[in-house]
Design a protein around this motif. Structure first.
Motif, PDB file in Angstrom:
ATOM      1  N   LEU A   1       0.831  -1.204   0.000  1.00 52.87           N
ATOM      2  CA  LEU A   1       0.000   0.000   0.000  1.00 52.87           C
ATOM      3  C   LEU A   1       0.867   1.255   0.000  1.00 52.87           C
ATOM      4  CD1 LEU A   1      -2.817   1.271   0.179  1.00 52.87           C
ATOM      5  CD2 LEU A   1      -2.606   1.142   2.657  1.00 52.87           C
ATOM      6  N   ALA A   2       1.934   1.254   0.785  1.00 53.78           N
ATOM      7  CA  ALA A   2       2.833   2.415   0.830  1.00 53.78           C
ATOM      8  C   ALA A   2       3.494   2.643  -0.526  1.00 53.78           C
ATOM      9  CB  ALA A   2       3.883   2.224   1.909  1.00 53.78           C
ATOM     10  N   ARG A   3       3.933   1.565  -1.169  1.00 56.99           N
ATOM     11  CA  ARG A   3       4.554   1.705  -2.495  1.00 56.99           C
ATOM     12  C   ARG A   3       3.541   2.220  -3.515  1.00 56.99           C
ATOM     13  NH1 ARG A   3       7.871  -3.974  -2.663  1.00 56.99           N
ATOM     14  NH2 ARG A   3       9.526  -3.345  -1.243  1.00 56.99           N
ATOM     15  N   TRP A   4       2.312   1.702  -3.437  1.00 56.17           N
ATOM     16  CA  TRP A   4       1.254   2.138  -4.350  1.00 56.17           C
ATOM     17  C   TRP A   4       0.977   3.628  -4.161  1.00 56.17           C
ATOM     18  CZ3 TRP A   4      -3.648   4.154  -3.531  1.00 56.17           C
ATOM     19  CH2 TRP A   4      -4.485   4.186  -4.634  1.00 56.17           C
ATOM     20  N   ALA A   5       0.876   4.072  -2.900  1.00 57.72           N
ATOM     21  CA  ALA A   5       0.589   5.481  -2.609  1.00 57.72           C
ATOM     22  C   ALA A   5       1.731   6.383  -3.074  1.00 57.72           C
ATOM     23  CB  ALA A   5       0.344   5.661  -1.115  1.00 57.72           C
ATOM     24  N   LEU A   6       2.970   5.947  -2.849  1.00 60.84           N
ATOM     25  CA  LEU A   6       4.108   6.763  -3.275  1.00 60.84           C
ATOM     26  C   LEU A   6       4.171   6.899  -4.790  1.00 60.84           C
ATOM     27  CD1 LEU A   6       6.918   5.584  -0.855  1.00 60.84           C
ATOM     28  CD2 LEU A   6       5.829   7.825  -0.938  1.00 60.84           C
ATOM     29  N   SER A   7       3.786   5.853  -5.494  1.00 57.52           N
ATOM     30  CA  SER A   7       3.844   5.927  -6.948  1.00 57.52           C
ATOM     31  C   SER A   7       2.753   6.844  -7.508  1.00 57.52           C
ATOM     32  CB  SER A   7       3.710   4.527  -7.556  1.00 57.52           C
ATOM     33  OG  SER A   7       2.415   4.019  -7.354  1.00 57.52           O
ATOM     34  N   ARG A   8       1.724   7.119  -6.737  1.00 56.53           N
ATOM     35  CA  ARG A   8       0.624   7.976  -7.188  1.00 56.53           C
ATOM     36  C   ARG A   8       0.570   9.305  -6.439  1.00 56.53           C
ATOM     37  NH1 ARG A   8       0.041   2.928  -8.065  1.00 56.53           N
ATOM     38  NH2 ARG A   8      -1.211   2.131  -9.773  1.00 56.53           N
ATOM     39  N   ARG A   9       1.679   9.682  -5.822  1.00 49.92           N
ATOM     40  CA  ARG A   9       1.733  10.890  -4.999  1.00 49.92           C
ATOM     41  C   ARG A   9       1.433  12.149  -5.810  1.00 49.92           C
ATOM     42  NH1 ARG A   9       7.124  10.773  -2.381  1.00 49.92           N
ATOM     43  NH2 ARG A   9       7.757  11.062  -4.528  1.00 49.92           N
ATOM     44  N   ARG A  10       1.993  12.265  -6.999  1.00 56.45           N
ATOM     45  CA  ARG A  10       1.799  13.474  -7.811  1.00 56.45           C
ATOM     46  C   ARG A  10       0.333  13.627  -8.210  1.00 56.45           C
ATOM     47  NH1 ARG A  10       5.772  13.842 -12.470  1.00 56.45           N
ATOM     48  NH2 ARG A  10       7.097  14.530 -10.767  1.00 56.45           N
ATOM     49  N   THR A  11      -0.296  12.544  -8.600  1.00 54.68           N
ATOM     50  CA  THR A  11      -1.708  12.590  -8.988  1.00 54.68           C
ATOM     51  C   THR A  11      -2.573  12.959  -7.789  1.00 54.68           C
ATOM     52  OG1 THR A  11      -1.322  10.922 -10.672  1.00 54.68           O
ATOM     53  CG2 THR A  11      -3.600  11.257  -9.978  1.00 54.68           C
ATOM     54  N   ALA A  12      -2.275  12.362  -6.646  1.00 64.12           N
ATOM     55  CA  ALA A  12      -3.056  12.654  -5.443  1.00 64.12           C
ATOM     56  C   ALA A  12      -2.911  14.120  -5.039  1.00 64.12           C
ATOM     57  CB  ALA A  12      -2.622  11.747  -4.295  1.00 64.12           C
ATOM     58  N   THR A  13      -1.706  14.647  -5.127  1.00 64.65           N
ATOM     59  CA  THR A  13      -1.484  16.052  -4.778  1.00 64.65           C
ATOM     60  C   THR A  13      -2.261  16.974  -5.706  1.00 64.65           C
ATOM     61  OG1 THR A  13       0.724  15.500  -3.973  1.00 64.65           O
ATOM     62  CG2 THR A  13       0.287  17.811  -4.459  1.00 64.65           C
TER      63      THR A  13
END
Length: 60
Positions: A21-33
């Motif tokens: 989950l942490a890796r998934w979230a980090l890979s989508r950090r720019r989109t989430a921001t």
């Protein structure tokens, strides 16, 4: 001899779901921001228009 990618996958250790989950979230950090910023801008704009509408109704 054939290369079997499934056997290579089977030898890997299972990854902890929290790490996945942490890796998934980090890979989508720019989109989430970007989505958080877009939501904040929409919210601010909606609030400003609502305040102006209420103010104009009060004046009339």
């Amino acid at each position: 001899m054939q290369h079997n990618p499934a056997s290579a996958e089977a030898r890997k250790k299972p990854v902890n779901p929290a790490i996945r989950l942490a890796r998934w979230a980090l890979s989508r950090r720019r989109t989430a921001t970007r989505l958080v910023l877009q939501g904040a801008c929409y919210g601010t704009g909606t609030a400003a228009v609502s305040i102006i509408a209420v103010w104009l109704q009060h004046l009339l």
